[in-house]
Design a protein around this motif. Structure first.
Motif, PDB file in Angstrom:
ATOM      1  N   LEU A  12      -6.872  -4.187  -7.719  1.00 33.38           N
ATOM      2  CA  LEU A  12      -5.740  -5.096  -7.614  1.00 33.38           C
ATOM      3  C   LEU A  12      -5.711  -5.655  -6.210  1.00 33.38           C
ATOM      4  O   LEU A  12      -5.801  -4.912  -5.231  1.00 33.38           O
ATOM      5  CB  LEU A  12      -4.419  -4.375  -7.909  1.00 33.38           C
ATOM      6  N   SER A  13      -5.593  -6.948  -6.122  1.00 30.71           N
ATOM      7  CA  SER A  13      -5.448  -7.651  -4.857  1.00 30.71           C
ATOM      8  C   SER A  13      -4.291  -8.621  -5.035  1.00 30.71           C
ATOM      9  O   SER A  13      -4.348  -9.496  -5.898  1.00 30.71           O
ATOM     10  CB  SER A  13      -6.744  -8.401  -4.534  1.00 30.71           C
ATOM     11  N   ASP A  14      -3.236  -8.443  -4.247  1.00 29.61           N
ATOM     12  CA  ASP A  14      -2.062  -9.309  -4.408  1.00 29.61           C
ATOM     13  C   ASP A  14      -1.266  -9.318  -3.108  1.00 29.61           C
ATOM     14  O   ASP A  14      -1.426  -8.438  -2.263  1.00 29.61           O
ATOM     15  CB  ASP A  14      -1.192  -8.805  -5.554  1.00 29.61           C
ATOM     16  N   THR A  15      -0.388 -10.297  -2.973  1.00 23.53           N
ATOM     17  CA  THR A  15       0.457 -10.375  -1.786  1.00 23.53           C
ATOM     18  C   THR A  15       1.389  -9.167  -1.746  1.00 23.53           C
ATOM     19  O   THR A  15       1.735  -8.605  -2.790  1.00 23.53           O
ATOM     20  CB  THR A  15       1.288 -11.666  -1.776  1.00 23.53           C
ATOM     21  N   CYS A  16       1.755  -8.785  -0.543  1.00 24.48           N
ATOM     22  CA  CYS A  16       2.661  -7.647  -0.395  1.00 24.48           C
ATOM     23  C   CYS A  16       3.339  -7.719   0.963  1.00 24.48           C
ATOM     24  O   CYS A  16       2.908  -8.453   1.849  1.00 24.48           O
ATOM     25  CB  CYS A  16       1.909  -6.326  -0.553  1.00 24.48           C
ATOM     26  N   ALA A  17       4.384  -6.916   1.117  1.00 30.47           N
ATOM     27  CA  ALA A  17       5.085  -6.817   2.395  1.00 30.47           C
ATOM     28  C   ALA A  17       5.009  -5.388   2.924  1.00 30.47           C
ATOM     29  O   ALA A  17       5.907  -4.926   3.597  1.00 30.47           O
ATOM     30  CB  ALA A  17       6.539  -7.249   2.218  1.00 30.47           C
ATOM     31  N   LEU A  18       3.932  -4.697   2.603  1.00 28.73           N
ATOM     32  CA  LEU A  18       3.753  -3.302   3.001  1.00 28.73           C
ATOM     33  C   LEU A  18       3.018  -3.209   4.342  1.00 28.73           C
ATOM     34  O   LEU A  18       2.287  -4.130   4.708  1.00 28.73           O
ATOM     35  CB  LEU A  18       2.967  -2.546   1.924  1.00 28.73           C
ATOM     36  N   PRO A  19       3.167  -2.097   5.047  1.00 30.29           N
ATOM     37  CA  PRO A  19       2.486  -1.945   6.343  1.00 30.29           C
ATOM     38  C   PRO A  19       0.962  -2.077   6.250  1.00 30.29           C
ATOM     39  O   PRO A  19       0.331  -2.519   7.201  1.00 30.29           O
ATOM     40  CB  PRO A  19       2.885  -0.533   6.794  1.00 30.29           C
ATOM     41  N   GLY A  25      -1.550 -11.130   4.425  1.00 30.66           N
ATOM     42  CA  GLY A  25      -0.412 -10.674   3.635  1.00 30.66           C
ATOM     43  C   GLY A  25      -0.792 -10.066   2.301  1.00 30.66           C
ATOM     44  O   GLY A  25       0.037 -10.002   1.398  1.00 30.66           O
ATOM     45  N   TYR A  26      -2.028  -9.601   2.164  1.00 26.26           N
ATOM     46  CA  TYR A  26      -2.494  -9.015   0.907  1.00 26.26           C
ATOM     47  C   TYR A  26      -2.673  -7.509   1.034  1.00 26.26           C
ATOM     48  O   TYR A  26      -3.045  -6.997   2.090  1.00 26.26           O
ATOM     49  CB  TYR A  26      -3.835  -9.621   0.486  1.00 26.26           C
ATOM     50  N   CYS A  27      -2.420  -6.817  -0.080  1.00 28.54           N
ATOM     51  CA  CYS A  27      -2.717  -5.401  -0.205  1.00 28.54           C
ATOM     52  C   CYS A  27      -3.737  -5.235  -1.325  1.00 28.54           C
ATOM     53  O   CYS A  27      -3.867  -6.110  -2.185  1.00 28.54           O
ATOM     54  CB  CYS A  27      -1.456  -4.606  -0.549  1.00 28.54           C
ATOM     55  N   TYR A  28      -4.435  -4.111  -1.302  1.00 31.03           N
ATOM     56  CA  TYR A  28      -5.509  -3.847  -2.254  1.00 31.03           C
ATOM     57  C   TYR A  28      -5.381  -2.419  -2.766  1.00 31.03           C
ATOM     58  O   TYR A  28      -4.949  -1.531  -2.032  1.00 31.03           O
ATOM     59  CB  TYR A  28      -6.875  -4.026  -1.583  1.00 31.03           C
ATOM     60  N   LYS A  35      -4.242   7.104  -3.315  1.00 26.60           N
ATOM     61  CA  LYS A  35      -3.038   7.812  -2.867  1.00 26.60           C
ATOM     62  C   LYS A  35      -1.953   6.768  -2.605  1.00 26.60           C
ATOM     63  O   LYS A  35      -2.199   5.768  -1.918  1.00 26.60           O
ATOM     64  CB  LYS A  35      -3.357   8.598  -1.585  1.00 26.60           C
ATOM     65  N   MET A  36      -0.776   6.977  -3.184  1.00 25.75           N
ATOM     66  CA  MET A  36       0.315   6.015  -3.036  1.00 25.75           C
ATOM     67  C   MET A  36       1.612   6.724  -2.699  1.00 25.75           C
ATOM     68  O   MET A  36       1.917   7.776  -3.256  1.00 25.75           O
ATOM     69  CB  MET A  36       0.517   5.233  -4.336  1.00 25.75           C
ATOM     70  N   ASN A  37       2.384   6.097  -1.812  1.00 20.53           N
ATOM     71  CA  ASN A  37       3.761   6.527  -1.608  1.00 20.53           C
ATOM     72  C   ASN A  37       4.631   5.696  -2.561  1.00 20.53           C
ATOM     73  O   ASN A  37       4.120   4.871  -3.326  1.00 20.53           O
ATOM     74  CB  ASN A  37       4.183   6.365  -0.141  1.00 20.53           C
ATOM     75  N   GLY A  38       5.933   5.879  -2.511  1.00 20.38           N
ATOM     76  CA  GLY A  38       6.812   5.177  -3.443  1.00 20.38           C
ATOM     77  C   GLY A  38       6.741   3.664  -3.319  1.00 20.38           C
ATOM     78  O   GLY A  38       6.692   2.948  -4.315  1.00 20.38           O
ATOM     79  N   ALA A  39       6.711   3.152  -2.085  1.00 24.10           N
ATOM     80  CA  ALA A  39       6.678   1.698  -1.882  1.00 24.10           C
ATOM     81  C   ALA A  39       5.373   1.095  -2.395  1.00 24.10           C
ATOM     82  O   ALA A  39       5.372   0.025  -3.013  1.00 24.10           O
ATOM     83  CB  ALA A  39       6.858   1.370  -0.401  1.00 24.10           C
ATOM     84  N   THR A  40       4.267   1.792  -2.165  1.00 25.19           N
ATOM     85  CA  THR A  40       2.974   1.287  -2.636  1.00 25.19           C
ATOM     86  C   THR A  40       2.914   1.328  -4.153  1.00 25.19           C
ATOM     87  O   THR A  40       2.428   0.386  -4.791  1.00 25.19           O
ATOM     88  CB  THR A  40       1.819   2.093  -2.014  1.00 25.19           C
TER      89      THR A  40
END
Length: 156
Positions: A12-19, A25-28, A35-40
């Motif tokens: 998955l590659s999409d825009t995000c506002a995560l650290p 502005g993309y996360c992958y 491994k994911m936290n709640g926000a991810t």
């Protein structure tokens, strides 16, 4: 929960506002164990600009499966009141602890991955169209969906 390990079936590659976003502005995420936290996890489930409704359904199932595995690893049955208190601070629901506790007792019977099955509607069971007011909608193939429901209800 201290994070979850999601088995992402596809990249998955999409825009995000995560650290962890890149300079654009993309996360992958994925494929494979992530491994994911709640926000991810929330970003992963809700991402909509580069994928379809069907992909979101799959990702939601992947996250729920990871949450379930994590709860089992934390011995959630013995910690149910404590975990429920944390859950209530993060989730809005009309389920109370008395509703949830009877469900917890079936968890040990589901610890074998082959006993958990996922069913989903795919493009073969629903076709996309545009409604009269311009909305993108899915038209269900009821016969095909009924076959999935029967398989889910009557599978061993």
């Amino acid at each position: 929960l201290g994070g979850i390990e999601v088995n992402a079936a596809q990249r998955l590659s999409d825009t995000c506002a995560l650290p962890q976003r890149d300079a654009y502005g993309y996360c992958y995420a994925g494929p494979g164990m992530v491994k994911m936290n709640g926000a991810t996890a929330l970003w992963y489930v809700r991402s909509r600009y580069s994928t379809s409704d069907f992909d979101r359904i799959r990702r939601g199932q992947e996250v729920l499966e990871a949450v379930f595995r994590r709860l089992l690893s934390l011995d959630a049955m013995s910690r149910a009141p404590e975990l429920y208190a944390s859950y209530r601070n993060s989730v809005e629901t009309d389920l109370n602890l008395e509703d949830i506790l009877p469900l917890v007792s079936i968890a040990p019977h589901l610890t074998e991955p082959e006993r958990i099955q996922r069913f989903t509607i795919s493009p073969a069971e629903a076709s996309g169209t545009i409604s009269a007011d311009g909305a993108n909608v899915l038209i269900p193939n009821l016969e095909a969906i009924q076959a999935i429901i029967l398989e889910a209800v009557y599978s061993p």
